[in-house]
Every structure is written in C-alpha cells, then in structure tokens.
Design an enzyme around this catalytic site. Structure first.
Site, PDB file in Angstrom:
ATOM      1  N   SER A  40       0.826  -1.199   0.000  1.00 34.43           N
ATOM      2  CA  SER A  40       0.000   0.000   0.000  1.00 34.43           C
ATOM      3  C   SER A  40       0.871   1.264   0.000  1.00 34.43           C
ATOM      4  CB  SER A  40      -0.973  -0.039   1.189  1.00 34.43           C
ATOM      5  OG  SER A  40      -2.007   0.903   1.041  1.00 34.43           O
ATOM      6  N   ASP A 154      -5.394  -3.249  -2.356  1.00 39.69           N
ATOM      7  CA  ASP A 154      -4.460  -2.907  -1.284  1.00 39.69           C
ATOM      8  C   ASP A 154      -3.687  -4.123  -0.766  1.00 39.69           C
ATOM      9  OD1 ASP A 154      -3.283  -2.031   1.139  1.00 39.69           O
ATOM     10  OD2 ASP A 154      -4.838  -0.505   1.361  1.00 39.69           O
TER      11      ASP A 154
END
Length: 319
Positions: A40, A154
C-alpha cells in the site's frame, strides 16, 4: 562480506509518510538500503525511493492540503469503489515514466491483493506505476486496478508489513516499519526534538550572491498546474462527500477505522510468525489513514524512531 539491509514498509494510509523519515535517517547515518518490499503506502514510498525520486515526493507531500488531495480523486458511481484512481495513476505514470521494477536502482517488490481469490500477489517486474496503483487501492475507496486479467487491491489486506517478502529477496537484516501500532501513550503530546534536523529544512539553492533561489522540479510544477485546473469542481466534490457539519463519522472515517482495526490484527499475526531484526513502530495513533495533509509531523516521527534505533542497527551490522 557486508550484511544486506532490507526495508519492509508497512501499510497505513497517510501514516506512510513516516517511511520518508525512516529512509532519511538511514541516509543521514550513511547506512545503505539494499532491498525494499512495500504494501500500500509502503509500496508507494518504496517505489519512489527505489526510482531515485524521494526528494520530489517529500517536497510535494509537505505542501499537501485536504482540498489538493481531493483534486486528485474522481468521485464515481459506487460500484466497486467511491473514488476512481485514474488521476493517481496518471500522477504515478508522469513521475515514474515507463520505469520497470526490474530497472529500479534498488531491488523492489510490491505487495498487492487479488480481490477475487484473496491471495497475496507479489509484483517484481513490469511497470512500477502499475504495481503501485494496484497496491494502494484501498477496498471500498478506490476502484480496483485491472492487471493481467486480475482485479488487484491494497496489499495491506493480506500482508501489512512484508517482512518475509524482503527477507526472501536476500536481506540479511530486515527493518520493519509497522504504521498501525496502537498504544494509549501514543495519544499523549510528544516532546519536540531540541535539535533542528537539517534533513527537514526546506531544500533551497543559493545563487552566486548567496540569495535563495526557489526551485521547483518538473514534477512539482505539473502537480500545481493540475491542482489549479481542478479548482472549479472541487467545491461540489467536497459538499458531496464531506458536509460542513457532519452528524457523525463520514464514510472515509468509517472505512479507514475498519481497515485499521483489521490490519492491526493481521500485523500482529505476521510479526509473530516472521519477526524482523529491527521493528519500528512510530507513534502515529493520532493520525487517521486519510490525514495526508499532516506530512510534516508524520515524517518527523518516522525519522525520530529510526534515528533512535541506529545504534542497535549498527550492532547488528557488526555482529
């Protein structure tokens, strides 16, 4: 043979600006970074550093405000995400150009999640911008990124602090940065460092007469122009999603808090299974994952934590 250092840069939204401070502290100590794995926001900062562009990123994020952040997002009909990440992707593409992961100055691996199978996806080759766009796609907020027939999101969903990933890349000593650690004491005001760190002085260039020349990179200039061109639509976007007087937490607060609680649990499990050689847990509980405009104190906290750990790191390097 010298020991190789690997950074496992964790997920955590805006708290990820702390990664900039961690890297700056290592640079100032003259300690090289040999491998980077990120999830991320850790993938975002790690990629920019591996590409040799951290100076430009740091200058940009220090000037961020919440309206500028919103200008980079497009509100879409909420099918698989509230915000379209195309502007972010364009930004990454402009910044990283056509750089491929395997061409980066530092070996880099980006952690993403296959949103159909729920499995971890390790991106070690291909366009750097593609890999980062996939890894930063927070579920429910950003639309997923389509990559080779998969819908990627993510990386923090499956591996918030990719310790084992960077160890398998070849690192002898792994420094892990956990952005989601919560301690009640973290919420107490922290004393400011008495020493003024030159690392955090605004970068300036002097002319022959010793006068300061304000310098903006092409990257920063492009962002400012884009921001200015999007001002007209900003107010409508703000009123749609963030009312002036919200009755309670807005949707970003709800999703952000939910993800944070989830990642805390996963992180504890991962760190117990794959303990790093050096664990940094910056005190960032007071910052939400969307507080991207709080770059300065977040960077300072990352720097502070890494600087304090330098003696221990040197012992491990010499041992």
């Amino acid at each position: 043979m010298s020991k190789k250092i690997g950074l496992a840069l964790g997920s955590g939204g805006a708290r990820g600006w702390a990664h900039i401070g961690v890297i700056r502290a290592l640079e100032r100590a003259g300690i090289p970074i040999d491998y980077i794995a990120g999830a991320s926001i850790g993938a975002f900062v790690g990629a920019i550093y591996a590409a040799g562009e951290l100076d430009e990123l740091e200058e940009f994020v220090r000037d961020l405000n919440w309206k500028m952040i919103l200008s980079l997002f497009d509100v879409v009909f909420p099918t698989c995400g509230l915000l379209d990440g195309n502007k972010i992707y364009d930004l990454l593409t402009e910044h990283l150009q056509e750089l491929c992961i395997e061409e980066a100055g530092i070996p880099f691996c980006c952690v993403a999640t296959d949103l159909i199978t729920g499995k971890e996806v390790l991106l070690r080759s291909g366009k750097m911008a593609d890999a980062v766009r996939a890894s930063i796609s927070i579920p429910g907020i950003f639309t997923p990124f389509q990559h080779e027939g998969c819908y990627l999101g993510d990386g923090g969903i499956v591996n918030p602090v990719p310790v084992q990933v960077v160890r398998e890349m070849g690192a002898d000593i792994v420094i892990a940065v956990n952005l989601n650690h919560v301690d009640p004491a973290d919420l107490e005001p922290q004393l400011e460092e008495t020493e003024v760190e030159e690392t955090f002085q605004r970068r300036q260039r002097l002319n022959a007469a010793g006068e300061v020349i304000e310098e903006e990179t092409n990257f920063i200039t492009r962002i400012r122009k884009r921001y200015q061109s999007l001002q007209e639509g900003i107010q409508e976007k703000i009123s749609q999603w963030i009312p002036d007087e919200p009755a309670g937490p807005n949707i970003f607060d709800v999703i952000g808090t939910t993800l944070n609680v989830m990642e805390q649990s996963i992180t504890r499990s991962i760190l117990a299974q794959y303990p790093p050689d050096l664990l940094l847990q910056p005190k960032l509980s007071q910052y939400g994952i969307f507080d991207f405009h709080e770059a300065d104190p977040i960077i300072r906290e990352g720097y502070r934590q890494m600087r304090r750990a330098i003696p221990e790191l040197r012992q491990k390097l010499e041992g």
